[in-house]
Design a protein around this motif. Structure first.
Motif, short mmCIF file in Angstrom:
data_model
loop_
_atom_site.label_atom_id
_atom_site.label_comp_id
_atom_site.label_asym_id
_atom_site.label_seq_id
_atom_site.Cartn_x
_atom_site.Cartn_y
_atom_site.Cartn_z
N LEU A 162 0.90 -1.05 -0.09
CA LEU A 162 0.17 0.00 -0.04
C LEU A 162 0.82 1.36 -0.13
N GLY A 163 2.29 1.09 0.14
CA GLY A 163 3.14 2.30 -0.05
C GLY A 163 3.24 3.03 1.28
N ALA A 164 3.02 2.36 2.34
CA ALA A 164 3.09 3.05 3.82
C ALA A 164 4.26 2.53 4.61
N TRP A 165 5.01 1.48 4.35
CA TRP A 165 5.90 1.19 4.94
C TRP A 165 7.21 2.03 5.25
N GLU A 166 7.48 2.64 4.23
CA GLU A 166 8.90 3.67 4.38
C GLU A 166 8.36 4.56 5.50
N GLY A 167 7.24 5.13 5.45
CA GLY A 167 6.76 6.25 6.15
C GLY A 167 6.72 5.87 7.76
N VAL A 168 6.46 4.81 8.01
CA VAL A 168 6.34 4.05 9.27
C VAL A 168 7.32 3.31 10.07
N LYS A 169 8.30 2.46 8.99
CA LYS A 169 9.08 1.55 9.60
C LYS A 169 10.06 2.00 10.79
N ALA A 170 10.37 3.35 10.85
CA ALA A 170 11.33 3.78 12.10
C ALA A 170 10.36 4.09 13.06
N HIS A 171 8.97 3.85 13.07
CA HIS A 171 8.09 4.00 14.34
C HIS A 171 7.54 2.89 14.49
N VAL A 172 7.96 1.64 14.37
CA VAL A 172 7.41 0.35 14.71
C VAL A 172 7.81 -0.03 15.84
N ALA A 173 6.93 -0.63 16.85
CA ALA A 173 7.47 -1.18 17.91
C ALA A 173 6.78 -2.56 17.97
N GLU A 174 8.16 -3.47 17.66
CA GLU A 174 7.68 -5.17 17.46
C GLU A 174 7.89 -5.76 18.52
N ALA A 175 6.77 -6.47 18.60
CA ALA A 175 6.50 -7.44 19.90
C ALA A 175 6.85 -9.02 19.47
N GLU A 176 6.98 -9.74 20.79
CA GLU A 176 7.42 -11.14 20.43
C GLU A 176 6.08 -12.06 19.78
N SER A 177 4.94 -11.35 19.91
CA SER A 177 3.80 -12.11 19.48
C SER A 177 2.58 -11.12 19.14
N VAL A 178 1.57 -11.52 18.21
CA VAL A 178 0.54 -10.46 18.05
C VAL A 178 -0.11 -10.22 19.26
N ARG A 179 -0.15 -11.06 20.33
CA ARG A 179 -1.04 -10.58 21.61
C ARG A 179 -0.30 -9.74 22.38
N ALA A 180 1.11 -9.58 22.22
CA ALA A 180 1.95 -8.57 23.08
C ALA A 180 1.75 -7.39 22.07
N ALA A 181 1.44 -7.38 21.02
CA ALA A 181 1.27 -6.08 20.16
C ALA A 181 -0.07 -5.53 20.53
N LEU A 182 -1.10 -6.43 20.66
CA LEU A 182 -2.22 -6.11 21.15
C LEU A 182 -2.36 -5.24 22.23
N ALA A 183 -1.49 -5.98 23.37
CA ALA A 183 -1.43 -5.53 24.77
C ALA A 183 -0.93 -4.06 24.77
N PHE A 184 -0.03 -3.81 23.64
CA PHE A 184 0.60 -2.64 23.63
C PHE A 184 -0.52 -1.53 23.41
N VAL A 185 -1.18 -1.63 22.58
CA VAL A 185 -2.33 -0.71 22.27
C VAL A 185 -3.53 -0.79 23.27
N ALA A 186 -3.81 -1.81 24.00
CA ALA A 186 -4.96 -1.87 24.85
C ALA A 186 -4.41 -0.99 26.05
N ARG A 187 -3.07 -0.92 26.43
CA ARG A 187 -2.72 -0.52 27.54
C ARG A 187 -2.35 1.28 27.15
N GLY A 188 -2.76 1.44 25.83
CA GLY A 188 -2.39 2.72 25.66
C GLY A 188 -0.91 3.19 25.10
N GLU A 189 -0.07 2.31 25.09
CA GLU A 189 1.30 2.58 24.91
C GLU A 189 1.69 2.63 23.52
N ALA A 190 0.51 2.46 23.00
CA ALA A 190 0.57 2.70 21.31
C ALA A 190 -0.32 3.26 20.69
N PRO A 191 -0.65 4.19 19.92
CA PRO A 191 -1.99 4.85 19.54
C PRO A 191 -2.61 3.93 18.34
#
Length: 266
Positions: A162-191
């Motif tokens: 979709l041409g969006a990766w270059e604009g956000v790749k420096a702002h990615v918070a990588e998690a060890e699993s998809v549930r961990a990524a979900l938790a970042f958002v649920a806790r308000g640690e990632a918008p």
């Protein structure tokens, strides 16, 4: 002599009671150990409870990212079934000779979505050229590890197409699993975060703000198979149960699409 006879009678009675309860009880009631992708937790917990309610020994469920589980199986971890969130890690296990021939089934399908905390969710039009970096507002984008975790791999592929990766790749918070990524958002640690649609449905503290077009990433397929090292007599029966109508209801209630197609021989 009387004590010996009484002891023998007691032992015989115990044996009869064990076999009356069924062969699994006589063997100690050890259900199969299932190594399953983290995104399957709610659905598989439900399916396993339904299996146990039918009188079978409860399976032992171990959840993590598919890449972690495959590595553990390769290192000799005692898994009876492997339930992956993508084809790549199942195929790696198969190529390594870790999967019992003829048991693999491509069972489920899923979708990836963009989520935000439920109290700050604004719809985002996900289309070619959309400005995800602007939507982040300087915050981080929560994703599974983009090199290994299936949801992270799918998410990166979608953003690239979709041409969006270059604009956000420096702002990615990588998690060890998809549930961990979900938790970042649920806790308000990632918008914002990229997770499976089924994960978003299981977490009341997040809301879906956009769905990635199916054609923007490889098809999301969940294969399951019995491991070659499995010696549990219930392994094949539990796999058959996962393909049946009772488990199908558990999966569809969590938002999965049931495919149930035997995989081609490697």
């Amino acid at each position: 002599m009387r004590l010996t006879r009484r002891s023998c009678l007691g032992a015989s009675l115990a044996t009869l009671l064990m076999f009356a309860a069924g062969p699994a009880a006589a063997q100690g009631g050890q259900g199969p150990t299932v190594f399953a992708a983290a995104s399957l937790k709610n659905a598989l917990d439900d399916a396993a409870a339904r299996w146990a309610a039918l009188g079978h020994p409860a399976p032992k469920l171990s959840f993590a990212a598919s890449n972690v589980l495959e590595a553990q199986i390769e290192q000799g971890a005692p898994a009876d079934l492997f339930f992956s969130a993508d084809l790549d890690w199942m195929e790696k296990a198969q190529a390594a000779g870790l999967i019992a021939p003829g048991t693999r089934v491509d069972l489920l399908a899923n979708a990836i979505v963009l989520v935000a905390p439920s109290d700050a969710a604004t719809p985002i039009d996900i289309r070619p050229g959309f400005d995800l970096a602007k939507a982040l507002g300087g915050g981080r984008l929560a994703m599974g590890n983009v090199a290994a975790v299936p949801a992270g791999k799918y998410g990166k592929a979608a953003l690239e197409s979709l041409g969006a990766w270059e604009g956000v790749k420096a702002h990615v918070a990588e998690a060890e699993s998809v549930r961990a990524a979900l938790a970042f958002v649920a806790r308000g640690e990632a918008p914002l975060g990229i997770v499976y649609a089924t994960d978003a449905a299981a977490e009341p503290k997040v809301r879906i703000v956009g769905t990635f077009p199916a054609g923007s990433h490889p098809a999301i397929v969940y294969p399951v198979a019995v491991t070659k090292a499995s010696r549990n007599p219930d392994s094949a029966a539990f796999l058959a149960f996962l393909r049946g109508p009772v488990a199908r209801d558990a999966f569809t209630k969590q938002g999965f699409t049931v495919l149930d197609r035997p995989a081609a021989a490697p």
